[in-house]
Scaffold this motif. Structure first.
Motif, mmCIF file in Angstrom:
data_model
loop_
_atom_site.group_PDB
_atom_site.id
_atom_site.type_symbol
_atom_site.label_atom_id
_atom_site.label_comp_id
_atom_site.label_asym_id
_atom_site.label_seq_id
_atom_site.Cartn_x
_atom_site.Cartn_y
_atom_site.Cartn_z
ATOM 1 N N GLU A 62 17.162 -35.668 -75.128
ATOM 2 C CA GLU A 62 17.978 -35.301 -76.290
ATOM 3 C C GLU A 62 17.054 -35.035 -77.480
ATOM 4 O OE1 GLU A 62 21.233 -34.165 -78.006
ATOM 5 O OE2 GLU A 62 21.356 -35.063 -76.022
ATOM 6 N N PRO A 63 16.684 -33.763 -77.702
ATOM 7 C CA PRO A 63 15.731 -33.466 -78.778
ATOM 8 C C PRO A 63 16.275 -33.718 -80.181
ATOM 9 C CG PRO A 63 16.464 -31.443 -77.716
ATOM 10 C CD PRO A 63 17.042 -32.583 -76.943
ATOM 11 N N SER A 64 17.577 -33.833 -80.346
ATOM 12 C CA SER A 64 18.114 -34.090 -81.680
ATOM 13 C C SER A 64 17.761 -35.497 -82.162
ATOM 14 C CB SER A 64 19.620 -33.879 -81.700
ATOM 15 O OG SER A 64 20.255 -34.783 -80.835
ATOM 16 N N PHE A 65 17.445 -36.411 -81.247
ATOM 17 C CA PHE A 65 16.993 -37.743 -81.650
ATOM 18 C C PHE A 65 15.678 -37.667 -82.411
ATOM 19 C CE2 PHE A 65 19.238 -40.370 -78.096
ATOM 20 C CZ PHE A 65 20.459 -40.048 -78.658
ATOM 21 N N LEU A 66 14.884 -36.650 -82.146
ATOM 22 C CA LEU A 66 13.607 -36.511 -82.839
ATOM 23 C C LEU A 66 13.822 -36.226 -84.323
ATOM 24 C CD1 LEU A 66 11.545 -34.542 -80.187
ATOM 25 C CD2 LEU A 66 11.471 -36.974 -80.715
ATOM 26 N N ASP A 67 14.926 -35.572 -84.674
ATOM 27 C CA ASP A 67 15.250 -35.373 -86.075
ATOM 28 C C ASP A 67 15.508 -36.715 -86.753
ATOM 29 O OD1 ASP A 67 15.063 -32.639 -85.706
ATOM 30 O OD2 ASP A 67 17.227 -32.398 -85.359
ATOM 31 N N VAL A 68 16.208 -37.582 -86.059
ATOM 32 C CA VAL A 68 16.475 -38.919 -86.587
ATOM 33 C C VAL A 68 15.160 -39.677 -86.763
ATOM 34 C CG1 VAL A 68 17.622 -41.120 -86.109
ATOM 35 C CG2 VAL A 68 18.768 -38.966 -85.561
ATOM 36 N N ALA A 69 14.262 -39.558 -85.791
ATOM 37 C CA ALA A 69 12.967 -40.235 -85.877
ATOM 38 C C ALA A 69 12.156 -39.715 -87.061
ATOM 39 C CB ALA A 69 12.182 -40.056 -84.580
ATOM 40 N N LEU A 70 12.202 -38.419 -87.289
ATOM 41 C CA LEU A 70 11.469 -37.832 -88.406
ATOM 42 C C LEU A 70 12.011 -38.329 -89.745
ATOM 43 C CD1 LEU A 70 9.284 -35.854 -89.305
ATOM 44 C CD2 LEU A 70 11.011 -34.065 -89.253
ATOM 45 N N VAL A 71 13.318 -38.353 -89.895
ATOM 46 C CA VAL A 71 13.922 -38.851 -91.136
ATOM 47 C C VAL A 71 13.586 -40.323 -91.325
ATOM 48 C CG1 VAL A 71 16.122 -39.344 -92.272
ATOM 49 C CG2 VAL A 71 15.748 -37.132 -91.180
ATOM 50 N N TYR A 72 13.645 -41.091 -90.252
ATOM 51 C CA TYR A 72 13.326 -42.511 -90.359
ATOM 52 C C TYR A 72 11.857 -42.715 -90.722
ATOM 53 C CZ TYR A 72 13.650 -47.477 -89.598
ATOM 54 O OH TYR A 72 13.638 -48.820 -89.792
ATOM 55 N N ALA A 73 10.970 -41.870 -90.199
ATOM 56 C CA ALA A 73 9.551 -41.970 -90.545
ATOM 57 C C ALA A 73 9.331 -41.682 -92.023
ATOM 58 C CB ALA A 73 8.730 -41.004 -89.683
ATOM 59 N N LEU A 74 10.037 -40.705 -92.557
ATOM 60 C CA LEU A 74 9.906 -40.411 -93.984
ATOM 61 C C LEU A 74 10.440 -41.565 -94.831
ATOM 62 C CD1 LEU A 74 10.952 -36.668 -93.954
ATOM 63 C CD2 LEU A 74 8.670 -37.579 -94.370
ATOM 64 N N LEU A 75 11.558 -42.146 -94.433
ATOM 65 C CA LEU A 75 12.092 -43.296 -95.154
ATOM 66 C C LEU A 75 11.155 -44.499 -95.068
ATOM 67 C CD1 LEU A 75 15.867 -43.071 -94.241
ATOM 68 C CD2 LEU A 75 14.812 -42.607 -96.452
ATOM 69 N N ASN A 76 10.527 -44.678 -93.922
ATOM 70 C CA ASN A 76 9.570 -45.765 -93.744
ATOM 71 C C ASN A 76 8.375 -45.579 -94.673
ATOM 72 O OD1 ASN A 76 8.391 -48.068 -92.567
ATOM 73 N ND2 ASN A 76 7.269 -46.805 -91.113
ATOM 74 N N PHE A 77 7.909 -44.345 -94.808
ATOM 75 C CA PHE A 77 6.796 -44.055 -95.704
ATOM 76 C C PHE A 77 7.178 -44.357 -97.150
ATOM 77 C CE2 PHE A 77 4.867 -40.897 -98.569
ATOM 78 C CZ PHE A 77 3.559 -41.350 -98.519
ATOM 79 N N LEU A 78 8.370 -43.911 -97.550
ATOM 80 C CA LEU A 78 8.806 -44.172 -98.922
ATOM 81 C C LEU A 78 8.963 -45.666 -99.189
ATOM 82 C CD1 LEU A 78 11.400 -41.314 -99.447
ATOM 83 C CD2 LEU A 78 9.128 -41.515 -100.451
ATOM 84 N N LEU A 79 9.493 -46.397 -98.229
ATOM 85 C CA LEU A 79 9.631 -47.837 -98.372
ATOM 86 C C LEU A 79 8.269 -48.506 -98.516
ATOM 87 C CD1 LEU A 79 11.444 -50.449 -98.158
ATOM 88 C CD2 LEU A 79 10.821 -50.421 -95.750
ATOM 89 N N SER A 80 7.321 -48.105 -97.703
ATOM 90 C CA SER A 80 5.993 -48.720 -97.756
ATOM 91 C C SER A 80 5.302 -48.450 -99.086
ATOM 92 C CB SER A 80 5.124 -48.197 -96.615
ATOM 93 O OG SER A 80 5.677 -48.566 -95.391
ATOM 94 N N THR A 81 5.376 -47.211 -99.558
ATOM 95 C CA THR A 81 4.743 -46.907 -100.845
ATOM 96 C C THR A 81 5.467 -47.606 -101.992
ATOM 97 O OG1 THR A 81 6.006 -44.854 -100.993
ATOM 98 C CG2 THR A 81 3.771 -44.699 -100.118
ATOM 99 N N GLY A 82 6.789 -47.696 -101.911
ATOM 100 C CA GLY A 82 7.538 -48.406 -102.944
ATOM 101 C C GLY A 82 7.199 -49.885 -102.984
ATOM 102 N N LEU A 83 7.119 -50.520 -101.821
ATOM 103 C CA LEU A 83 6.757 -51.935 -101.776
ATOM 104 C C LEU A 83 5.329 -52.163 -102.258
ATOM 105 C CD1 LEU A 83 8.387 -53.128 -98.439
ATOM 106 C CD2 LEU A 83 9.026 -53.772 -100.747
#
Length: 94
Positions: A62-83
């Motif tokens: 299911e390649p659409s799951f990769l879109d979810v992974a990409l969005v989650y990776a961007l959110l993870n990056f923002l969370l890490s820089t914010g913390l």
């Protein structure tokens, strides 16, 4: 394109292993002696989550799951820089 049953099983076993390691790392998030330890542990758990989503996407084809992974990776990056910014402003850097 779906993976062969053997490859899909191997991908799911790898994903399960990463989930177990991430759950074990949650102890470091809760009990970490310093704030930088906690920030790094949260980042590693987020990264493991992204990899698990990608492995599951490959296993079920299911390649659409990769879109979810990409969005989650961007959110993870923002969370890490914010913390990190928050801990620097509070003087939490050793």
């Amino acid at each position: 394109m779906t993976a062969t049953p053997l490859a899909a099983d191997a991908l799911l076993v790898g994903a399960a292993g990463l989930i177990l390691l991430a759950v074990a790392l949650l102890g470091r998030v809760v009990l970490g002696p310093t704030t930088p330890d906690r920030v790094i542990a949260v980042n590693v758990v987020g990264t493991a989550t992204v990899v698990v989503i990608a492995l599951v996407a490959a296993a079920v084809g299911e390649p659409s799951f990769l879109d979810v992974a990409l969005v989650y990776a961007l959110l993870n990056f923002l969370l890490s820089t914010g913390l990190a910014k928050f801990s620097i402003e509070r003087g939490g850097v050793l």
